[in-house]
Each structure stands twice: as structure tokens, then as C-alpha cells.
Write a protein that holds these residues in place. Structure first.
Motif, PDB file in Angstrom:
ATOM      1  N   PRO A   1       0.796  -1.227   0.000  1.00  0.00           N
ATOM      2  CA  PRO A   1       0.000   0.000   0.000  1.00  0.00           C
ATOM      3  C   PRO A   1       0.832   1.281   0.000  1.00  0.00           C
ATOM      4  O   PRO A   1       0.314   2.341   0.319  1.00  0.00           O
ATOM      5  N   PHE A   2       2.104   1.156  -0.330  1.00  0.00           N
ATOM      6  CA  PHE A   2       2.946   2.345  -0.339  1.00  0.00           C
ATOM      7  C   PHE A   2       3.038   2.909  -1.760  1.00  0.00           C
ATOM      8  O   PHE A   2       2.838   2.191  -2.741  1.00  0.00           O
ATOM      9  N   GLU A   3       3.392   4.168  -1.824  1.00  0.00           N
ATOM     10  CA  GLU A   3       3.613   4.780  -3.133  1.00  0.00           C
ATOM     11  C   GLU A   3       4.962   4.316  -3.675  1.00  0.00           C
ATOM     12  O   GLU A   3       5.939   4.217  -2.943  1.00  0.00           O
ATOM     13  N   ASN A  37      11.405   5.107  -3.039  1.00  0.00           N
ATOM     14  CA  ASN A  37      10.624   6.212  -2.486  1.00  0.00           C
ATOM     15  C   ASN A  37      11.328   6.662  -1.210  1.00  0.00           C
ATOM     16  O   ASN A  37      11.363   5.932  -0.223  1.00  0.00           O
ATOM     17  N   ARG A  38      11.898   7.873  -1.232  1.00  0.00           N
ATOM     18  CA  ARG A  38      12.691   8.353  -0.093  1.00  0.00           C
ATOM     19  C   ARG A  38      11.844   9.022   0.976  1.00  0.00           C
ATOM     20  O   ARG A  38      12.380   9.522   1.957  1.00  0.00           O
ATOM     21  N   GLU A  39      10.530   9.057   0.767  1.00  0.00           N
ATOM     22  CA  GLU A  39       9.650   9.613   1.795  1.00  0.00           C
ATOM     23  C   GLU A  39       9.645   8.661   2.990  1.00  0.00           C
ATOM     24  O   GLU A  39       9.346   7.479   2.842  1.00  0.00           O
ATOM     25  N   THR A  40      10.008   9.190   4.158  1.00  0.00           N
ATOM     26  CA  THR A  40      10.107   8.317   5.328  1.00  0.00           C
ATOM     27  C   THR A  40       8.926   8.462   6.277  1.00  0.00           C
ATOM     28  O   THR A  40       8.592   7.533   7.002  1.00  0.00           O
ATOM     29  N   GLU A  41       8.261   9.621   6.258  1.00  0.00           N
ATOM     30  CA  GLU A  41       7.212   9.843   7.260  1.00  0.00           C
ATOM     31  C   GLU A  41       5.856   9.301   6.824  1.00  0.00           C
ATOM     32  O   GLU A  41       5.144   8.707   7.622  1.00  0.00           O
ATOM     33  N   ARG A  42       5.491   9.530   5.560  1.00  0.00           N
ATOM     34  CA  ARG A  42       4.141   9.138   5.113  1.00  0.00           C
ATOM     35  C   ARG A  42       4.203   8.466   3.741  1.00  0.00           C
ATOM     36  O   ARG A  42       3.596   8.952   2.779  1.00  0.00           O
ATOM     37  N   PRO A  43       4.926   7.344   3.643  1.00  0.00           N
ATOM     38  CA  PRO A  43       5.127   6.743   2.315  1.00  0.00           C
ATOM     39  C   PRO A  43       3.863   6.131   1.696  1.00  0.00           C
ATOM     40  O   PRO A  43       3.878   5.761   0.524  1.00  0.00           O
ATOM     41  N   ARG A  44       2.760   6.046   2.473  1.00  0.00           N
ATOM     42  CA  ARG A  44       1.511   5.572   1.861  1.00  0.00           C
ATOM     43  C   ARG A  44       0.856   6.669   1.027  1.00  0.00           C
ATOM     44  O   ARG A  44       0.058   6.377   0.142  1.00  0.00           O
ATOM     45  N   VAL A  45       1.177   7.908   1.353  1.00  0.00           N
ATOM     46  CA  VAL A  45       0.486   9.010   0.674  1.00  0.00           C
ATOM     47  C   VAL A  45       1.444  10.044   0.078  1.00  0.00           C
ATOM     48  O   VAL A  45       1.004  11.074  -0.448  1.00  0.00           O
ATOM     49  N   ARG A  46       2.753   9.803   0.199  1.00  0.00           N
ATOM     50  CA  ARG A  46       3.715  10.749  -0.356  1.00  0.00           C
ATOM     51  C   ARG A  46       4.862   9.976  -1.012  1.00  0.00           C
ATOM     52  O   ARG A  46       5.135   8.826  -0.646  1.00  0.00           O
ATOM     53  N   TYR A  47       5.522  10.623  -1.956  1.00  0.00           N
ATOM     54  CA  TYR A  47       6.751  10.045  -2.492  1.00  0.00           C
ATOM     55  C   TYR A  47       7.767  11.151  -2.698  1.00  0.00           C
ATOM     56  O   TYR A  47       7.412  12.331  -2.836  1.00  0.00           O
ATOM     57  N   GLN A  48       9.020  10.737  -2.685  1.00  0.00           N
ATOM     58  CA  GLN A  48      10.129  11.659  -2.972  1.00  0.00           C
ATOM     59  C   GLN A  48      11.173  10.866  -3.725  1.00  0.00           C
ATOM     60  O   GLN A  48      11.479   9.734  -3.354  1.00  0.00           O
ATOM     61  N   ILE A  49      11.734  11.479  -4.756  1.00  0.00           N
ATOM     62  CA  ILE A  49      12.859  10.871  -5.459  1.00  0.00           C
ATOM     63  C   ILE A  49      14.120  11.619  -5.050  1.00  0.00           C
ATOM     64  O   ILE A  49      14.160  12.854  -5.103  1.00  0.00           O
ATOM     65  N   ALA A  50      15.136  10.888  -4.612  1.00  0.00           N
ATOM     66  CA  ALA A  50      16.364  11.530  -4.161  1.00  0.00           C
ATOM     67  C   ALA A  50      17.075  12.189  -5.337  1.00  0.00           C
ATOM     68  O   ALA A  50      17.221  11.574  -6.395  1.00  0.00           O
TER      69      ALA A  50
END
Lengths: 92, 138
Positions: free
Chosen positions: B20-22, B42-55
Motif C-alpha cells: 500500500p505504499f507509493e 521512495n525516499r519519503e520516510t514519514e508518510r510513504p503511503r500518501v507521499r513520495y520523494q525521489i532523491a
């Protein structure tokens, strides 16, 4: 001091399509000024209204994030490679 | 935008596996022709179910890899677990704040980890919005 600057695709309309340009600068602020002088419009794409680097634009010097090197005051020397990279993020 | 079927299938499979993660990734190609869809962490650590970050480091690495193959970064993908396959307001505000003009984004809606639906979009600075883009899977 020639600095090589790697330009991401969305900015290449301002560099005549070039993926890399060379400018003379001794720090990041000078680099942005030099880029603006040779490629008008680049500064507005890199800085926000207060003249700081946009929050979703990352600048790397030899793969180090300038935020950890002094920001706009981060020093540059001949041969450095600067990469301009968009921060890619989002979600629901 | 056009994408080879093998790459599109692998991208959707990855979105299902990551549920269920992005999940997120980068398109290497030329213009509207995607040649490779490269999955990145996905480098998002706090809310990876609803956010994503690319390093950014991943982007620099892939930009270099692409150049060696005559390709460049032409877009990105990410999944929306149990949410519609269209860019969210979060997606729009991030794109508006950065360097996204003319960049392709694929959003994969993932229902219950079973079905994944990719849709394509292109961001335009002119009106600070995503526009639906035909997704040709070949």
C-alpha cells in the motif's frame, strides 16, 4: 574559472537546447548571475520571489547539495561540475 | 507519450508490488518517446503511503546513465494507492514550484493492490497545471 553546469531538460529552452553550459563564477550566487547574463530567464527559474533558491530546485556541486555547502555562498573553483536538479515529490 | 509495453507492464507490476505504499520511478527517453521506466526508491520516510520523494542523487545518477545511452530524463511516475489515477493538488503544487515545464508524469492508480491503472499527464508552466496526455503503450 570555468564551471561546467548540467542543465535539466525543462530549462534547455533557455540554453538553446544545450544540456551543459560553461560559465565563470566563484560562488553559487555568481554562477546564477553568470547564467542569467548568458541565458536570460534562468535566474527566475532558479530563484523564488525573495531571491533564494526555489524550494523544489536542488543545486549540486560535484554531487554535494549546496544547501550543505553554504547555499548561495557555496564556493566554486575551476573544474567544478554543477548539476541543477528538480526535486521530484508529491503524493495524494 | 509513448512507452514500450514491456516497460509499462513492469512499471504497473512494481506499483502493485509496492502497495500500500507509493512507488516512483524515472522515464529515460527522447522527447515523447520513453525507452526505459526505471524504478527508484521512495525516499519519503514519514508518510510513504500518501507521499513520495525521489532523491536528487538518484536523478543525477540516472541523468548520467541516460546520457551514456543518448537518452535524457523526460518524466516520472508514481502510484496512488486506493486513489484516483490523476495528479493530486500536492503533485501540482510541487511541480509548480520546480522545474517541470513539459515534463511527463504517469500516475498509477492502484486498487487494493490488485489492479493498476496508469494515466499520463504533462505539466505546463503557462497555466501551472497538469494536462491529460495520451498514453500510447506499444
Amino acid at each position: 574559472m570555468a564551471i561546467r553546469v548540467q542543465v535539466p531538460a525543462p530549462l534547455r529552452s533557455l540554453t538553446g537546447g544545450a544540456a551543459e553550459v560553461s560559465v565563470e563564477a566563484s560562488d553559487v550566487a555568481g554562477l546564477v548571475d553568470a547564467l542569467e547574463a548568458s541565458h536570460k530567464g534562468l535566474r527566475d527559474r532558479l530563484y523564488d520571489a525573495s531571491g533564494e533558491l526555489r524550494s523544489y530546485v536542488r543545486v549540486f556541486v560535484n554531487e554535494e547539495d549546496v544547501r550543505f555547502l553554504g547555499g548561495k555562498a557555496a564556493p566554486l573553483k575551476a573544474g567544478d561540475v554543477v548539476a541543477i536538479v528538480p526535486a521530484i515529490a508529491g503524493g495524494l | 507519450m509513448r512507452i514500450p509495453r514491456q516497460e509499462a507492464d513492469a512499471m504497473v507490476a512494481r506499483a502493485l508490488e509496492g502497495y500500500p505504499f507509493e512507488v516512483c520511478g524515472v522515464f529515460l527517453g527522447r522527447g515523447g518517446d520513453v525507452r526505459r521506466a526505471v524504478g527508484v526508491a521512495n525516499r519519503e520516510t514519514e508518510r510513504p503511503r500518501v507521499r513520495y520523494q525521489i532523491a536528487p542523487a538518484d536523478l543525477i545518477r540516472l541523468q548520467r546513465e541516460g546520457e551514456a545511452e543518448g537518452l535524457e530524463i523526460v518524466g516520472y511516475y508514481h502510484s496512488h494507492p486506493d486513489h484516483p489515477a490523476r495528479p493530486s493538488e500536492t503533485d501540482r503544487s510541487v511541480a509548480a514550484g520546480g522545474l517541470s515545464d513539459g515534463v511527463f508524469h504517469v500516475v498509477i492508480g492502484v486498487e487494493q493492490g490488485i489492479r493498476g491503472t496508469p494515466t499520463a499527464w504533462v505539466f505546463r508552466d503557462a497555466d501551472q497545471a497538469f494536462h491529460a496526455e495520451p498514453l500510447e503503450i506499444e
